[in-house]
Design a protein around this motif. Structure first.
Motif, PDB file in Angstrom:
ATOM      1  N   UNK A 190       7.152   2.383  -4.933  1.00  0.00           N
ATOM      2  CA  UNK A 190       6.165   2.217  -6.004  1.00  0.00           C
ATOM      3  C   UNK A 190       5.319   0.967  -5.813  1.00  0.00           C
ATOM      4  N   UNK A 191       5.562   0.196  -4.762  1.00  0.00           N
ATOM      5  CA  UNK A 191       4.805  -1.029  -4.514  1.00  0.00           C
ATOM      6  C   UNK A 191       3.595  -0.750  -3.640  1.00  0.00           C
ATOM      7  N   UNK A 192       2.529  -1.542  -3.863  1.00  0.00           N
ATOM      8  CA  UNK A 192       1.341  -1.437  -3.040  1.00  0.00           C
ATOM      9  C   UNK A 192       1.709  -1.648  -1.580  1.00  0.00           C
ATOM     10  N   UNK A 193       1.138  -0.830  -0.707  1.00  0.00           N
ATOM     11  CA  UNK A 193       1.434  -0.976   0.713  1.00  0.00           C
ATOM     12  C   UNK A 193       0.991   0.249   1.487  1.00  0.00           C
ATOM     13  N   UNK A 194       1.342   0.269   2.774  1.00  0.00           N
ATOM     14  CA  UNK A 194       1.060   1.385   3.659  1.00  0.00           C
ATOM     15  C   UNK A 194       2.384   1.879   4.216  1.00  0.00           C
TER      16      UNK A 194
END
Length: 300
Positions: A190-194
């Motif tokens: 659920x965390x921002x990232x790729x």
């Protein structure tokens, strides 16, 4: 010479043994549609995705629609229009939430050639009581680890997705597999990232999955989809952890809405489900109610 009764018995045994084990475990049940919102506002003619938040239902239009979420009441009237700043709607398909955030899946991929799959993350604290507003978003980007070809595949790709739920601090995606009617389960942080994602499970749903939701008590996963203009729900319960497909499964034909393009699903309660469909030649854009207590086998 074998008599007719013996022949019929042999044929019954033969066909019974020929049915795959999964189909024997999942007879198709029936559940009749009830009107909940007979017609939504014109702005939601291609509604795709459904969620309940802040005492309103929420949805959006899919591919080519505006980058806006619409909150509407039981009369189908839009009360909130929320623009997702710095976001595009290439093909929004699913919406889900946890305690602090709303997630919008821009991962529709009918042709299998997209390289910009993402999920928009919205802080609930940024949403006000204004009828029209803008909110900032964070992007959760992903790609399928085993996809190495991005050529145009018209409705034959296994790398399409229209269903997502938030569960136990993760996002779970369920593919719309045009190739063989199965669905693949994926996990996304659920965390921002790729991220690169690989299937963690699969299930033969025998249809194209277009939506998903978890019941309020977190004990039942529902998938909605369609095949040959007929709509179905799959229910999974009594599952260990997040191994949804290892629990009890029920295959349910939705009666009374043949021809509807069912796109969104959400639980109204632990015992009832709402399903949205977009406007087609046979149906208005609307929301149906399905009472699980009325399942044809009386199991709920």
């Amino acid at each position: 010479m074998i008599n007719i009764h013996s022949w019929l018995l042999l044929m019954f045994v033969f066909f019974s043994c020929s049915i795959p084990e999964k189909e024997q475990e999942n007879p198709i049940l029936q559940l009749k549609a009830e009107n909940y919102i007979p017609e939504l506002a014109d702005k939601l003619n291609e509604i795709s995705g459904l969620m309940i938040y802040n005492n309103h239902l929420w949805g959006f239009n899919d591919s080519g629609g505006k980058n806006e979420l619409y909150g509407f009441n039981k009369s189908g009237k839009i009360k909130y229009e929320i623009k997702l700043d710095n976001a595009q709607n290439e093909d929004w398909e699913s919406i889900t939430q946890n305690d602090k955030h709303i997630f919008v899946g821009d991962f529709g991929n009918n042709n299998g050639n997209r390289k910009n799959l993402c999920i928009y993350k919205i802080d609930k604290k940024d949403i006000s009581d204004k009828g029209e507003q803008k909110v900032d978003v964070k992007e959760i980007e992903f790609k399928y680890a085993d996809q190495d070809r991005f050529s145009y595949l018209d409705k034959t790709t296994p790398y399409d997705c229209e269903a997502m739920v938030a569960f136990n601090d993760k996002l779970y995606l369920f593919s719309k597999n045009w190739r063989d009617g199965t669905t693949w389960q994926y996990e996304v942080p659920t965390k921002k990232g790729e991220y690169e994602i690989s299937p963690t499970d699969t299930f033969n749903v025998k249809c194209l999955v277009t939506g998903a939701d978890i019941s309020p008590d977190n004990k039942t996963l529902a998938l909605v989809g369609y095949e040959n203009y007929r709509s179905f729900i799959w229910l999974f319960s009594d599952f260990p952890g997040d191994r949804f497909f290892e629990g009890k499964s029920q295959h349910i034909k939705l009666e009374g809405i043949d021809g509807a393009q069912t796109e969104g699903i959400c639980f109204l309660s632990n015992d009832s489900i709402l399903v949205s469909c977009e406007k087609t030649q046979s149906h208005y854009q609307q929301v149906f109610l399905f009472d699980l207590n009325k399942l044809s086998d009386g199991t709920h």
